[in-house]
Design an enzyme around this catalytic site. Structure first.
Site, PDB file in Angstrom:
ATOM      1  N   ASP A  27     -24.351  67.517  38.511  1.00  0.00           N
ATOM      2  CA  ASP A  27     -23.335  68.425  37.983  1.00  0.00           C
ATOM      3  C   ASP A  27     -23.831  69.076  36.692  1.00  0.00           C
ATOM      4  O   ASP A  27     -24.218  68.384  35.758  1.00  0.00           O
ATOM      5  CB  ASP A  27     -22.071  67.597  37.715  1.00  0.00           C
ATOM      6  CG  ASP A  27     -20.844  68.451  37.474  1.00  0.00           C
ATOM      7  OD1 ASP A  27     -20.992  69.631  37.123  1.00  0.00           O
ATOM      8  OD2 ASP A  27     -19.728  67.912  37.637  1.00  0.00           O
ATOM      9  N   HIS A  29     -22.010  71.400  34.842  1.00  0.00           N
ATOM     10  CA  HIS A  29     -20.937  71.912  33.974  1.00  0.00           C
ATOM     11  C   HIS A  29     -20.955  71.165  32.641  1.00  0.00           C
ATOM     12  O   HIS A  29     -20.375  70.095  32.513  1.00  0.00           O
ATOM     13  CB  HIS A  29     -19.569  71.690  34.622  1.00  0.00           C
ATOM     14  CG  HIS A  29     -19.315  72.537  35.829  1.00  0.00           C
ATOM     15  ND1 HIS A  29     -19.592  72.090  37.098  1.00  0.00           N
ATOM     16  CD2 HIS A  29     -18.791  73.781  35.950  1.00  0.00           C
ATOM     17  CE1 HIS A  29     -19.260  73.040  37.967  1.00  0.00           C
ATOM     18  NE2 HIS A  29     -18.776  74.082  37.300  1.00  0.00           N
TER      19      HIS A  29
END
Ligand code: B12
Lengths: 157, 474
Positions: A27, A29
């Site tokens: 991930d 983000h």
């Protein structure tokens, strides 16, 4: 925009506690995790920020070496449940039996309700799960309460 | 004339390099046997006699400096907490100090671990564990175990500073020789190995040189400054960084093939060279040394062959598998054996090529493409050495081999291993007179002279040779 001067601070038992933060799995983000890490540092915690793309095992290794008091896992991209599988078990395996575990970010996938999502993560051994849009003050507040509860003398039976 | 004598007390030879500091040139080289097991001065005297024979007489040396890898080298055991974190930082510190790692331990030491450390009988133990303010309990436990052990070697404590003094006191009151130094990993992911490396060197000079009988040569040597691999590292650093008067060669890689191990040193930051590449894992030391204990031309020839797979190796060396087997047996019977027949030369070249290939592959970083939901992301582990501009080969098989260029080219990037971050288009050199260690020793006294002399002994491998197709070794 100016910094709010009324931001919550670490209190009592929570002061100077060591926290590990990071975004789990593949991930990328990073924005929310960074905002959270900075806010926690400002609030008076010792923050070890592992950043984006952090494998589960690395949270555990960092926590062992730094004798961390809590791990705050972020997951935004929808695979949080998969990435967090066995996280508590890994901690227990490493001797971190009762380290405080939080998870937050964007854990709801598809049509599942927040309640159901929260149940899933608590069932996996996280002490708290946080819904999307959680403000950093709410996180500081939860840490204050959880560390206070942990340092309170256990009532003798 | 101001002359200096640089001595390497090796495990097989006592090597001498005499240099003229004023004229910045090498006067002569000579060697004698290594006699550390009986009396180190015997081999030194023989080497000095050989030097005198070459020069007509021995000059008066203004400096007589030595390094040593005799008597097994500086044998160390490292102990840390998490294998990839403080245990790895401790390993890096020991390797950076020129030690030979005989054991690396992590987490809580058990009674059996202490038993194995006692059997290993290291010269020095490096005890790490916990970031500053981090885990204290495991290093405390490990300190107690060491205190209760029968170990008599010096123990350097480089752990969480909260408990470091307590651990040292515990060891001292158990009559151990404990030395306090800074934490190898003061904060998570911060590698700070220079203080531990310095502490190791001080203990080496103050105690190990005596314990190994090297100080018997005290009348002929001003100082034994460091283990030989550390001197080679210093030489590499000097060539890379330069001095106030000489600009250095920049990022470089040194490959040192020996009879028992293959060492690789890189002097380079090695950060990702492309945007968007995510660096993963512990930061890497700027001057990094790795030692491949399973890749030695003589003591581990069979291991090299196995690492490459026997059949592929036989093809590379132009031998049948039966011939290869027989020759490996012969090497194992006599590890001092030097190649004579064309077959033996071909075997040695294939061994050297394979050792360089594998050792540099393990030293260099790798890139890996991780598939994410959004698409591929490149992750880098270790150092990106693709921009290294100089690769130097040292050690007998490279200095005396027939085709050093093709052997050294095994260090370079190639299409069959696209994820290995090896040098792409460096200039290739051979340390023809084995002067890197001498440059390293001399750098403490006269860096400019050390740089010029070491630089001048680098023999460029000509493109012509480098481009020649390998005759027998593909
Ligand atoms: C910016 C963004 C991106 C950028 C990210 C840039 C970067 N490197 O950071 C880019 C364009 C790269 C991107 C890519 C993708 N994204 Co996107 N992205 C967003 C977006 C618009 C904003 C995220 C953000 O930065 N928010 C601002 C920060 C401040 O908020 P936050 O992250 O929620 O964090 C706060 C709190 O949640 C809390 N918090 C965070 N972590 C934790 C942890 C704990 C323990 C606690 C207590 C609190 C806490 O603290 C923060 C501060 O208040 C969101 C939608 C949205 N509006 O949220 C989608 C979103 C997260 N992305 C989504 C998706 C699907 C993707 C992709 C898979 C798209 C694709 N198919 O390519 C990829 C995945 C990439 C990858 N491998 O990670 C989905 C996820 C769906 C899901 N979870 O089910 C979202 C929700 C959009 C959507 N509605 O569909 N994205």
């Amino acid at each position: 925009m100016t910094e709010s001067s009324t931001a919550l601070c670490a209190q009592g038992a929570a002061i100077n506690k060591t926290l590990i933060t990071g975004v789990i799995g593949s991930d990328t983000h990073i924005v929310g995790n960074r905002i959270l890490s900075i806010a926690l540092e400002k609030a008076g915690f010792k923050v070890i920020a592992l950043g984006a793309l952090t494998p589960a095992a690395d949270f555990v290794k960092a926590a062992i070496e730094t004798a961390a008091d809590a791990i705050l896992v972020s997951s935004l991209y929808g695979l949080g449940e998969l990435d967090c599988r066995g996280f508590r078990e890994q901690c227990i395996e490493a001797g971190l039996d009762d380290i405080l575990l939080y998870v937050g970010g964007n854990l709801v996938v598809g049509k599942r309700s927040w309640e159901e999502t929260e149940r899933t993560f608590l069932g996996m051994g996280f002490d708290r799960a946080f819904p999307p849009g959680t403000r950093t003050d709410a996180v500081v507040d939860a840490l204050n309460r959880d560390f206070a509860a942990r340092s309170a003398p256990t009532p003798s039976a | 004339m101001s002359a200096a004598l640089l001595i390497d007390f090796g495990s097989t030879y006592t090597k001498l390099r005499a240099v003229d500091l004023g004229a910045r040139r090498i006067l002569a080289t000579a060697q004698g046997p290594s006699t550390v097991t009986s009396d180190i001065t015997i081999g030194l005297d023989l080497a000095l006699a050989a030097l005198a024979a070459k020069l007509g007489h021995l000059p008066t040396f203004a400096h007589r400096l030595a390094s040593s890898s005799a008597a097994g080298g500086l044998r160390m055991v490292t102990i840390g907490l998490v294998k990839e974190l403080t245990a790895e930082a401790a390993r890096q510190a020991a390797l950076g100090a020129g030690a030979k790692l005989v054991g690396a331990f992590a987490y809580r030491l058990t009674a059996a671990d202490i038993g194995s450390i006692e059997t290993l009988a290291p010269d020095i133990i490096l005890l790490a564990g916990g970031t500053d303010g981090g885990n204290a309990e495991v290093v405390r436990h490990n300190g107690k175990r060491l205190a209760a052990s029968g170990l008599q070697c010096p123990i350097i404590v480089a752990c969480n500073r909260d408990v470091a003094e307590e651990v040292v006191e515990g060891l001292t009151s158990a009559a151990k020789n404990a030395v306090l130094t800074r934490n190898v990993m003061p904060a998570f992911g911060v590698l700070e190995i220079a203080p531990a490396r310095e502490a190791i060197r001080e203990v080496f000079i103050a105690r190990i040189v005596h314990a190994k009988g090297i100080d018997r040569a005290a009348a002929q040597v001003d100082a034994v400054l460091m283990p030989t691999p550390a001197a080679v590292m210093e030489g590499a650093r000097l060539l890379s960084e330069g001095t106030e008067r000489h600009s250095g060669l920049g990022d470089l890689l040194v490959v040192d093939i020996g009879g028992a191990t293959t060492d690789v040193h890189s002097v380079a930051v090695g950060a990702p060279r492309r945007d968007g590449v995510v660096q993963y894992g512990l930061p890497e030391p700027f001057v990094k040394r790795t030692v491949e204990g399973d890749l030695g031309m003589r003591h581990n020839a069979r291991a090299i062959v196995q690492a490459a797979s026997s059949s592929a190796f036989a093809v590379r060396a132009g031998l049948t598998e039966a011939e290869l087997e027989a020759m490996l047996d012969a090497i194992e019977d006599n590890v001092e054996r030097l190649p004579t027949s064309p077959h033996e030369v071909a075997l040695d070249e294939a061994l050297a090529w394979t050792a360089v290939r594998i050792a540099v592959g393990r030293h260099a970083g790798t890139s890996e493409i991780v598939q994410t939901v959004q698409g591929p992301v490149t992750m880098q582990r270790g150092k990106d050495l693709s921009g290294v501009t100089t690769v130097i080969g040292t050690g007998g098989p490279l200095a005396h081999g027939a085709t050093p260029a093709s052997v050294l080219k095994a260090a370079l990037a190639d299409a069959t291993d696209p994820f290995s971050l090896r040098p792409v288009r460096p200039a290739l050199y051979i340390d023809a007179d084995y002067l890197l260690y001498a440059g390293g020793l001399l750098s403490a006294i006269d860096p400019d002279a050390a740089f010029e002399i070491a630089r001048a002994s680098l023999r460029p491998l000509e493109e012509r040779e480098a481009d020649e197709p390998r005759s027998q070794i593909a």
